[in-house]
Design a protein around this motif. Structure first.
Motif, short mmCIF file in Angstrom:
data_model
loop_
_atom_site.label_atom_id
_atom_site.label_comp_id
_atom_site.label_asym_id
_atom_site.label_seq_id
_atom_site.Cartn_x
_atom_site.Cartn_y
_atom_site.Cartn_z
N ALA A 198 -5.26 6.56 -6.37
CA ALA A 198 -4.24 5.56 -6.07
C ALA A 198 -3.76 4.78 -7.27
CB ALA A 198 -4.78 4.58 -5.01
N GLN A 216 -6.59 4.11 3.30
CA GLN A 216 -6.09 2.79 2.95
C GLN A 216 -6.71 1.69 3.81
OE1 GLN A 216 -1.81 2.81 3.07
NE2 GLN A 216 -1.61 4.46 1.57
N ASP A 232 -9.37 3.23 -3.81
CA ASP A 232 -9.52 4.54 -3.17
C ASP A 232 -10.98 4.73 -2.79
OD1 ASP A 232 -9.27 7.13 -2.29
OD2 ASP A 232 -8.62 7.98 -4.20
#
Length: 352
Positions: A198, A216, A232
């Motif tokens: 991410a 998420q 992440d």
């Protein structure tokens, strides 16, 4: 500059090698690391971020923070019994594998030749061990003692002799070219280098929309419960200094058998992230691109694995509260003990 390397007989396999003591590490053992003055440049600042699990880390700069941790500040190397090698740490790559013969034939030749490689076979039905030794004759092959990815990783951690341990999947989804970034992050002061898809420079060729949404949400919950700044959570490409293992209090790989222990399954990656945060260790996120699996079918299930991660987050938080209410255990009780049994060479075919 090339460090010395412990001699490993070609084609060596064992039902279990002697478990190295995690106290008083010998930096001359394990896979050697080729270092240079530009090693730190292998991880550009734009491609990494520091995750500081701490109250004070909330106000720190993401790219340069040193989190003090939930339980208070812990300086880098605080869990080591001796100073870490500043220039050329040795590296062990731990590769859990079950029925991954076709993938290992492609993946293993791409791993740096100077690193120790530990293959942990999960009682495969194919020729995983033979394929591994054909691709990497100097690899150390061990059989895991129970079932599950967590037990396989712990078995590999105990067999590792390098100063740094890299967790590496056998299916081809991890890029070996990224290993220097993880090593550079650790040499730059981190205790635990966490791969992230991410952050800038990261990404995934395999992450579905549903799994992405779930990741998420779970990452947000983790940051709320543990006061971290992860980007992440559900990604298993990580590296760490081997001397932090006692602080993580992972399940021992003995006794062997079919009875699973907490942390033996796929929850191990979440367990690691939680315990790294609770131990107050310094974490740096490293940009990583997840590749597609080369061969075979993944065992991932978004609903099942998502619920398992959620359960792990809540369980680890409750266990932490329980530990805080009890007297501290002696260090010997939480460290991964050294194995007193000798290595017994076995035929590769018989260990399948």
């Amino acid at each position: 500059m090339t460090g010395s390397r412990r001699a490993v007989p070609r084609g060596r396999t064992s039902t279990w090698p002697p478990r190295p003591t995690l106290d008083g590490l010998d930096s001359s053992s394990g896979g050697a690391c080729r270092c240079s003055a530009s090693a730190s440049a292998a991880t550009p600042a734009a491609r990494t971020s520091t995750t500081g699990p701490a109250p004070t880390a909330r106000t720190a700069d993401r790219t340069g923070a040193r989190g003090s941790g939930v339980g208070g500040g812990v300086p880098a190397g605080a869990h080591a019994d001796r100073p870490r090698p500043p220039e050329c740490p040795t590296v062990t790559v731990v590769v859990p594998a079950r029925n991954e013969a076709r993938n290992l034939a492609v993946v293993l030749p791409r791993l740096p030749a100077e690193h120790q490689v530990v293959i942990v076979d999960g009682h495969s039905d194919d020729d995983t061990i033979a394929a591994a030794l054909r691709a990497r004759p100097d690899a150390v092959v061990v059989q895991q003692t129970r079932r599950g990815k967590g037990n396989a990783l712990v078995c590999g951690f105990a067999a590792a002799t390098g100063d740094i341990v890299v967790m590496f999947d056998a299916d081809g989804s991890a890029d070996p070219a990224e290993i220097p970034r993880f090593v550079a992050a650790l040499r730059d002061g981190a205790d635990f280098a966490k791969g992230s898809r991410a952050v800038a420079g990261g990404g995934s060729e395999d992450l579905t929309r549903v799994r992405g949404w779930g990741n998420q949400a779970l990452t947000w919950l983790t940051n709320l419960l543990y006061r971290t700044r992860y980007t992440d959570l559900c990604y298993g490409y990580n590296a760490f200094w081997r001397d932090i293992l006692p602080a993580l209090r992972l399940p021992d790989h003995y006794p062997a058998g079919d009875r699973l222990r907490w942390g033996d399954g796929f929850e191990i990656e979440t367990v690691l992230n939680c315990r790294v945060a609770l131990a107050g260790l310094r974490v740096r996120e490293v940009a990583s691109v997840e590749l597609c699996r080369l061969h075979g079918v993944s065992n991932l299930s978004a609903p099942r694995d998502g619920l398992r991660v959620l359960r792990t987050l809540l369980t680890e938080r409750l266990r932490r509260r329980g530990d805080a209410a009890r007297p501290a255990a002696a260090p010997a009780a939480v460290a991964v003990a050294a194995c007193e049994c000798a290595a017994r060479p076995v035929d590769a075919a018989s260990s399948r």
